[in-house]
Write a protein that holds these residues in place. Structure first.
Motif, PDB file in Angstrom:
ATOM      1  N   SER A 111       3.673  69.304  13.225  1.00 25.78           N
ATOM      2  CA  SER A 111       4.818  68.411  13.085  1.00 25.78           C
ATOM      3  C   SER A 111       4.712  67.666  11.759  1.00 25.78           C
ATOM      4  O   SER A 111       3.649  67.180  11.381  1.00 25.78           O
ATOM      5  N   GLY A 112       5.835  67.620  11.010  1.00 27.30           N
ATOM      6  CA  GLY A 112       5.833  66.965   9.709  1.00 27.30           C
ATOM      7  C   GLY A 112       5.415  67.852   8.564  1.00 27.30           C
ATOM      8  O   GLY A 112       5.413  67.420   7.401  1.00 27.30           O
ATOM      9  N   GLU A 113       5.082  69.108   8.835  1.00 29.92           N
ATOM     10  CA  GLU A 113       4.670  70.049   7.771  1.00 29.92           C
ATOM     11  C   GLU A 113       5.902  70.759   7.203  1.00 29.92           C
ATOM     12  O   GLU A 113       6.721  71.289   7.959  1.00 29.92           O
ATOM     13  N   ALA A 114       6.052  70.756   5.866  1.00 30.18           N
ATOM     14  CA  ALA A 114       7.221  71.355   5.211  1.00 30.18           C
ATOM     15  C   ALA A 114       7.200  72.877   5.371  1.00 30.18           C
ATOM     16  O   ALA A 114       6.171  73.524   5.128  1.00 30.18           O
ATOM     17  N   ILE A 115       8.348  73.427   5.756  1.00 34.43           N
ATOM     18  CA  ILE A 115       8.457  74.856   6.025  1.00 34.43           C
ATOM     19  C   ILE A 115       9.752  75.392   5.404  1.00 34.43           C
ATOM     20  O   ILE A 115      10.784  74.717   5.404  1.00 34.43           O
ATOM     21  N   ASP A 116       9.696  76.631   4.871  1.00 35.33           N
ATOM     22  CA  ASP A 116      10.893  77.331   4.398  1.00 35.33           C
ATOM     23  C   ASP A 116      11.419  78.228   5.514  1.00 35.33           C
ATOM     24  O   ASP A 116      10.648  79.002   6.105  1.00 35.33           O
ATOM     25  N   PHE A 117      12.714  78.126   5.781  1.00 35.13           N
ATOM     26  CA  PHE A 117      13.334  78.995   6.777  1.00 35.13           C
ATOM     27  C   PHE A 117      14.229  80.049   6.132  1.00 35.13           C
ATOM     28  O   PHE A 117      15.078  80.638   6.780  1.00 35.13           O
ATOM     29  N   LEU A 118      14.029  80.251   4.811  1.00 31.27           N
ATOM     30  CA  LEU A 118      14.641  81.366   4.077  1.00 31.27           C
ATOM     31  C   LEU A 118      13.535  82.138   3.391  1.00 31.27           C
ATOM     32  O   LEU A 118      12.547  81.547   2.932  1.00 31.27           O
ATOM     33  N   ASP A 119      13.694  83.480   3.283  1.00 31.67           N
ATOM     34  CA  ASP A 119      12.711  84.254   2.541  1.00 31.67           C
ATOM     35  C   ASP A 119      13.062  84.261   1.056  1.00 31.67           C
ATOM     36  O   ASP A 119      14.038  83.617   0.628  1.00 31.67           O
ATOM     37  N   SER A 120      12.292  84.982   0.273  1.00 27.92           N
ATOM     38  CA  SER A 120      12.480  84.973  -1.184  1.00 27.92           C
ATOM     39  C   SER A 120      13.806  85.600  -1.604  1.00 27.92           C
ATOM     40  O   SER A 120      14.271  85.384  -2.723  1.00 27.92           O
ATOM     41  N   ASN A 121      14.442  86.373  -0.710  1.00 32.51           N
ATOM     42  CA  ASN A 121      15.737  86.993  -1.009  1.00 32.51           C
ATOM     43  C   ASN A 121      16.911  86.175  -0.486  1.00 32.51           C
ATOM     44  O   ASN A 121      18.058  86.614  -0.573  1.00 32.51           O
ATOM     45  N   GLY A 122      16.613  84.995   0.058  1.00 28.34           N
ATOM     46  CA  GLY A 122      17.684  84.153   0.560  1.00 28.34           C
ATOM     47  C   GLY A 122      18.147  84.494   1.955  1.00 28.34           C
ATOM     48  O   GLY A 122      19.181  83.986   2.408  1.00 28.34           O
ATOM     49  N   ASN A 123      17.399  85.339   2.673  1.00 24.48           N
ATOM     50  CA  ASN A 123      17.751  85.693   4.046  1.00 24.48           C
ATOM     51  C   ASN A 123      17.061  84.749   5.032  1.00 24.48           C
ATOM     52  O   ASN A 123      15.985  84.211   4.759  1.00 24.48           O
ATOM     53  N   LEU A 124      17.705  84.570   6.193  1.00 24.27           N
ATOM     54  CA  LEU A 124      17.100  83.725   7.214  1.00 24.27           C
ATOM     55  C   LEU A 124      15.744  84.284   7.636  1.00 24.27           C
ATOM     56  O   LEU A 124      15.583  85.497   7.777  1.00 24.27           O
ATOM     57  N   LYS A 125      14.782  83.404   7.837  1.00 21.34           N
ATOM     58  CA  LYS A 125      13.428  83.811   8.202  1.00 21.34           C
ATOM     59  C   LYS A 125      13.040  83.144   9.519  1.00 21.34           C
ATOM     60  O   LYS A 125      13.210  81.934   9.687  1.00 21.34           O
ATOM     61  N   VAL A 126      12.536  83.939  10.464  1.00 17.99           N
ATOM     62  CA  VAL A 126      12.043  83.401  11.737  1.00 17.99           C
ATOM     63  C   VAL A 126      10.598  82.933  11.533  1.00 17.99           C
ATOM     64  O   VAL A 126       9.760  83.678  11.016  1.00 17.99           O
ATOM     65  N   VAL A 127      10.333  81.698  11.937  1.00 21.15           N
ATOM     66  CA  VAL A 127       8.992  81.119  11.776  1.00 21.15           C
ATOM     67  C   VAL A 127       8.358  80.982  13.158  1.00 21.15           C
ATOM     68  O   VAL A 127       8.992  80.499  14.104  1.00 21.15           O
ATOM     69  N   THR A 128       7.107  81.427  13.282  1.00 18.96           N
ATOM     70  CA  THR A 128       6.389  81.353  14.558  1.00 18.96           C
ATOM     71  C   THR A 128       5.585  80.055  14.645  1.00 18.96           C
ATOM     72  O   THR A 128       4.789  79.744  13.756  1.00 18.96           O
ATOM     73  N   TYR A 129       5.825  79.312  15.713  1.00 15.29           N
ATOM     74  CA  TYR A 129       5.043  78.104  16.007  1.00 15.29           C
ATOM     75  C   TYR A 129       4.197  78.383  17.250  1.00 15.29           C
ATOM     76  O   TYR A 129       4.701  78.914  18.250  1.00 15.29           O
ATOM     77  N   THR A 130       2.915  78.035  17.185  1.00 10.26           N
ATOM     78  CA  THR A 130       1.976  78.281  18.291  1.00 10.26           C
ATOM     79  C   THR A 130       1.477  76.959  18.850  1.00 10.26           C
ATOM     80  O   THR A 130       0.962  76.106  18.120  1.00 10.26           O
ATOM     81  N   VAL A 131       1.626  76.782  20.190  1.00  9.09           N
ATOM     82  CA  VAL A 131       1.149  75.576  20.884  1.00  9.09           C
ATOM     83  C   VAL A 131      -0.098  75.962  21.693  1.00  9.09           C
ATOM     84  O   VAL A 131      -0.048  76.889  22.517  1.00  9.09           O
ATOM     85  N   SER A 132      -1.214  75.253  21.463  1.00  5.19           N
ATOM     86  CA  SER A 132      -2.474  75.493  22.195  1.00  5.19           C
ATOM     87  C   SER A 132      -2.845  74.244  22.981  1.00  5.19           C
ATOM     88  O   SER A 132      -2.719  73.118  22.487  1.00  5.19           O
ATOM     89  N   ASN A 133      -3.325  74.456  24.211  1.00  5.28           N
ATOM     90  CA  ASN A 133      -3.779  73.335  25.040  1.00  5.28           C
ATOM     91  C   ASN A 133      -4.787  73.860  26.065  1.00  5.28           C
ATOM     92  O   ASN A 133      -4.463  74.741  26.872  1.00  5.28           O
ATOM     93  N   LYS A 134      -6.012  73.337  25.998  1.00  4.33           N
ATOM     94  CA  LYS A 134      -7.108  73.790  26.855  1.00  4.33           C
ATOM     95  C   LYS A 134      -7.296  75.293  26.641  1.00  4.33           C
ATOM     96  O   LYS A 134      -7.519  75.728  25.512  1.00  4.33           O
ATOM     97  N   ASP A 135      -7.192  76.090  27.689  1.00  2.00           N
ATOM     98  CA  ASP A 135      -7.430  77.528  27.523  1.00  2.00           C
ATOM     99  C   ASP A 135      -6.128  78.338  27.497  1.00  2.00           C
ATOM    100  O   ASP A 135      -6.146  79.556  27.712  1.00  2.00           O
ATOM    101  N   LEU A 136      -5.016  77.680  27.190  1.00  2.00           N
ATOM    102  CA  LEU A 136      -3.727  78.379  27.128  1.00  2.00           C
ATOM    103  C   LEU A 136      -3.087  78.202  25.758  1.00  2.00           C
ATOM    104  O   LEU A 136      -3.390  77.235  25.035  1.00  2.00           O
ATOM    105  N   TYR A 137      -2.184  79.147  25.396  1.00  3.30           N
ATOM    106  CA  TYR A 137      -1.360  78.976  24.195  1.00  3.30           C
ATOM    107  C   TYR A 137      -0.007  79.645  24.443  1.00  3.30           C
ATOM    108  O   TYR A 137       0.138  80.514  25.310  1.00  3.30           O
TER     109      TYR A 137
END
Length: 562
Positions: free
Chosen positions: A85-111
């Motif tokens: 949270s609060g980390e700057a991210i680009d949601f466009l690729d170098s060609n100007g196309n929309l980019k899907v970004v993967t966010y991973t949530v970890s807690n104890k022995d699950l993610y």
């Protein structure tokens, strides 16, 4: 039998031991951690979280940047999310196309992984109908044009509009609207506003220009006629007005032979490559030609079976040898027979007795059928008269003319005295509100004085006024040289001097003046590189130049009409 029983016992024992191990592993793992994303926002806009398929979608206001965004993410106290949270991210690729970004949530022995997409609000009108007639939608310029029968009462029309789901539209679909003047339709979607200008024109919808051959998207095979045609030949000069990669070539010979040595030597579109053009709908052809000798080019047009022949000629000018020139061939007004065959002869001249002619390659490209003028009951708002700069404007941006009810009457290669000679036919006869006048480059190239040019343009402005048409005089556009007349070494300064005369005349006579020169020039009063056709042409424009000129002239036209 005892041996088989032992095998079964061992197998059952193995299964029991393995299952026991799995149960022990499960008991050792802590699966009580919360790995959901509870909130995800960017710039105060909350994302839509779908925990079933682990996706998040954020729609920002139209025009928002999609790079260097800082999401604010809420997860359980002991959970960790990456990127954080609060980390700057680009949601466009170098060609100007929309980019899907993967966010991973970890807690104890699950993610858990979330696929996050960020976009801007996009809403549009997808269909616009009045009665059974569907409008043309120019999505780039947000213009909608619809042609209705002449007897239509434009003050009480009921449009039916389809648009992006979730948006609201004003005026509402199905309501009564007065289209006496253009109407603005407004879409409101997710806090963003999108507007379209809708215009109703009474009369027949004009036919589009018909591309018959361009060597790329439309590329029928030409048949050799007393010659050897090279279909798909590489364009030898892409830095002028014809930038397509392929064209047609022929070796035109001096010797009297059936392999390029006849006046009619050329190529034909017929048989399986025949056309079907109705002369009641189309009034002329245009063709790009390149050669190193001046002289007539011929289009022979025929019906099926080589019947109903007409021979159309246009002159390839000596003023631009070795350059692509767009020639115009007028179909005889009395012709009614359908055109099925087209034969091109690039040099319909008997050269056997010409001591100056030598065998060389000739090329043609960009064959088009041009529709006759629209039979509309509404007179054009403005008619543009000029040379190639004006003619090619419509080719580069046809919607600029059609969506604004403008007519283009530019003819490549013309001087201002030639424009004056056709002013009655091409301007006055149309009874427009405004005449847009621009010219002078070809005059300069042919050593006419700037005073002569000024007088010709003044005469056109006077004709306009005498016929209750408001003239606009436009500056001659900057040039960096005249490739077809290199003896003129001060062409940029001559244009500057001409514009001083033209502006003085316009000011003295209360005529609207539009200065294209200042918008397009470089530091040496030549044509700025970014506005040159293909980056190299010293005279003609790329589309970006017309995109700069368009608002300037449109504003002037609107000032005069108010």
């Amino acid at each position: 039998m005892e041996k088989i029983t032992n095998y079964i016992f061992l197998i059952l024992l193995s299964v029991f031991v393995f299952s026991s191990c799995i149960d022990e592993i499960k008991e050792a793992l802590d699966t009580t951690g919360d790995v959901d994303i509870h909130a995800f926002s960017i710039n105060g806009v909350e994302g839509e979280i779908n925990n079933e398929n682990s996706t998040i979608t954020v729609i920002l206001p139209a025009g928002s940047a999609l790079t260097n965004l800082i999401p604010q993410i809420t997860v359980a106290d002991e959970a960790v999310v990456k990127p954080g949270s609060g980390e700057a991210i680009d949601f466009l690729d170098s060609n100007g196309n929309l980019k899907v970004v993967t966010y991973t949530v970890s807690n104890k022995d699950l993610y858990q992984k979330y696929q996050v997409t960020v976009d801007v609000a996009r809403a549009k009108i997808t269909k616009f109908k009045i009665g059974s007639v569907e409008a043309d939608i120019d999505e780039v310029n947000k213009k909608i044009t619809i042609y209705l029968p002449v007897s239509t009462d434009v003050a009480t029309l009921i449009p039916v509009v389809e648009f992006t789901e979730g948006a609201t539209i004003t005026p509402s679909s199905g309501s009564v609207v007065d289209f006496t003047n253009p109407v603005t339709f407004t879409l409101d979607y997710l806090g963003s506003i999108f507007t379209y200008e809708v215009k109703v024109i009474l009369g027949e919808k004009p036919k589009p220009v018909l591309m018959i051959y361009d060597g790329e998207t439309v590329s029928p095979t030409w048949t050799s006629i007393a010659s050897t045609i090279n279909n798909g030949y590489i364009n030898p000069k892409t830095d002028g007005i014809n930038t397509t990669f392929n064209c047609i070539s022929i070796l035109r010979k001096k010797e009297d032979t059936d392999d390029g040595g006849r006046p009619w030597s050329g190529g034909a579109l017929w048989n399986e490559n025949k056309v079907n053009i109705d002369p009641s709908e189309y009034g002329k052809f245009t063709l790009m030609v390149l050669k190193n000798v001046a002289g007539d080019v011929q289009l022979e047009i025929q019906s099926n079976g080589e019947q109903n022949k007409d021979w159309l000629k246009a002159s390839y000018s000596a003023d631009a040898l070795g350059e692509w020139q767009e020639l115009t061939f007028t179909i005889p007004t009395g012709r009614t027979a359908i055109i099925n065959n087209i034969l091109v002869a690039p040099h319909v001249v008997d050269v056997i007795g010409d001591p100056d002619f030598s065998t060389h390659m000739m090329y043609w490209d960009q064959l088009k059928a041009i529709p006759k003028a629209n039979n509309s009951s509404i007179k054009p708002t403005a008619v543009f008269i000029g040379n190639s700069i004006t003619e090619f404007w419509e080719r580069e941006n046809p919607s600029f003319f059609s969506s604004n009810n403008y007519l283009c009457k530019g003819i490549a290669g013309q001087r201002t005295d030639e424009m004056l000679a056709r002013f009655d036919k091409d301007i006055v006869a149309w009874k427009p509100s405004i005449a847009v006048i621009m010219g002078g480059i070809n005059d300069i190239a042919q050593n006419k004085t700037i005073e002569q040019i000024r007088d010709n343009i003044a005469a056109m402005a006077t004709k306009a006024k005498q016929n209750n048409i408001k003239p606009i005089i436009c500056s001659a556009t900057p040039i960096s040289g005249i490739p077809w007349n290199t003896s003129i070494t001060n062409a940029p300064q001559l244009v500057v001097n001409l514009n001083i005369l033209l502006k003085q005349y316009a000011d003295d006579n209360g005529i609207e003046w539009v200065d294209y020169h200042t918008l397009l020039k470089d530091t040496e009063n030549g044509l700025a590189v970014q506005y040159r056709a293909n980056g190299n042409d010293l005279v003609h424009f790329s589309k970006s130049a017309y995109d700069v000129m368009g608002p300037a002239i449109k504003n002037a036209i609107e000032r005069l009409n108010n």
